[in-house]
Design a protein around this motif. Structure first.
Motif, PDB file in Angstrom:
ATOM      1  N   HIS A  85       0.823  -1.209   0.000  1.00  0.00           N
ATOM      2  CA  HIS A  85       0.000   0.000   0.000  1.00  0.00           C
ATOM      3  C   HIS A  85       0.855   1.256   0.000  1.00  0.00           C
ATOM      4  O   HIS A  85       2.011   1.232   0.404  1.00  0.00           O
ATOM      5  CB  HIS A  85      -0.907   0.016   1.244  1.00  0.00           C
ATOM      6  CG  HIS A  85      -0.158  -0.031   2.540  1.00  0.00           C
ATOM      7  ND1 HIS A  85       0.120  -1.195   3.209  1.00  0.00           N
ATOM      8  CD2 HIS A  85       0.410   0.964   3.287  1.00  0.00           C
ATOM      9  CE1 HIS A  85       0.808  -0.932   4.299  1.00  0.00           C
ATOM     10  NE2 HIS A  85       1.014   0.367   4.376  1.00  0.00           N
ATOM     11  N   HIS A  87       0.381   5.102   1.784  1.00  0.00           N
ATOM     12  CA  HIS A  87      -0.446   5.702   2.815  1.00  0.00           C
ATOM     13  C   HIS A  87      -1.408   6.687   2.142  1.00  0.00           C
ATOM     14  O   HIS A  87      -1.039   7.376   1.196  1.00  0.00           O
ATOM     15  CB  HIS A  87       0.417   6.395   3.868  1.00  0.00           C
ATOM     16  CG  HIS A  87       1.214   5.399   4.669  1.00  0.00           C
ATOM     17  ND1 HIS A  87       2.400   5.696   5.276  1.00  0.00           N
ATOM     18  CD2 HIS A  87       0.972   4.082   4.927  1.00  0.00           C
ATOM     19  CE1 HIS A  87       2.859   4.616   5.892  1.00  0.00           C
ATOM     20  NE2 HIS A  87       2.012   3.622   5.693  1.00  0.00           N
ATOM     21  N   GLU A  94       6.977   5.568   8.037  1.00  0.00           N
ATOM     22  CA  GLU A  94       6.783   4.323   8.796  1.00  0.00           C
ATOM     23  C   GLU A  94       8.149   3.692   9.046  1.00  0.00           C
ATOM     24  O   GLU A  94       9.067   3.875   8.259  1.00  0.00           O
ATOM     25  CB  GLU A  94       5.903   3.381   7.962  1.00  0.00           C
ATOM     26  CG  GLU A  94       5.564   2.066   8.631  1.00  0.00           C
ATOM     27  CD  GLU A  94       4.341   1.392   8.015  1.00  0.00           C
ATOM     28  OE1 GLU A  94       3.792   1.924   7.024  1.00  0.00           O
ATOM     29  OE2 GLU A  94       3.948   0.341   8.527  1.00  0.00           O
TER      30      GLU A  94
HETATM   31 FE   LIG Z   1       2.350   1.362   5.733  1.00  0.00          FE
END
Ligand SMILES: [Fe+2]
Length: 187
Positions: A85, A87, A94
């Motif tokens: 993914h 964000h 992250e």
């Molecule tokens: Fe993530």
């Protein structure tokens, strides 16, 4: 300025299984619900990965975190992997920490830049904003990693479902190899 005070808490990360205790939410992904992610269609509804989350409010003042336990296996030549993914709020960063097993993290920008980092117990990966990320289990035991991110980041799986990643991690002569994704960019 007033702020809501949360109670501090401690959780235990099991370095053998990758599970968090206590965990407040558990996500399970099976092959059939992510079959389009692989070049070949899967022929069984195998459990691919589980996610164990710590529960805190999803605001940019907080940090969400979880462990993911990704099983070993392949669909065709492609190793079992997470959906991957961006964000939803693109600039949210992250951090991943490898806990168990051997993995690859595939990273890509919307512009098609990409990178593959190798995951192992103790490896720390900084994922800056703007980079989509997917984990791949290239070993023969479960791959477990801990991830922490700014809590309002959100998950945009749709962009990856549509375009894929520029590269795939496949088994070649018994070892992981990074190859171009022939379907990359196909909507
Ligand atoms: Fe993530």
């Amino acid at each position: 300025m007033t702020m809501e005070l949360l109670a501090p808490f401690t959780a235990q990360l099991d370095l053998g299984s990758g599970q968090l205790d206590p965990t407040h939410k558990r996500i399970e992904r099976r092959l059939m619900e992510m079959g389009d992610a692989y070049l070949e269609a899967p022929d069984a509804d195998t459990l691919v990965y589980e996610v164990f989350n710590l529960q805190v409010p999803e605001t940019n003042a907080n940090i969400l975190s979880c462990t993911t336990v990704l099983q070993p296996g392949k669909v065709g030549r492609e190793y079992f992997m997470t959906k991957g993914h961006f964000h939803e709020i693109r600039d949210r960063a992250e951090v991943y920490v490898g806990v168990r097993g051997q993995g690859a993290m595939v990273l890509a920008t919307e512009g098609g830049e990409h990178e593959v980092q190798w995951m192992q117990p103790g490896s720390v990966h900084y994922i800056p904003g703007g980079w989509a990320h997917r984990s791949v289990n290239v070993g023969s035991e479960p791959l477990a990693f801990y991830a922490a991110w700014i809590a309002d980041a959100g998950h945009d799986y749709g962009s990856i479902e549509q375009r894929g990643f520029p590269v795939l991690v496949v088994e070649e002569d018994g070892a992981p190899a990074v190859v171009p994704n022939p379907r990359y960019g196909a909507a």
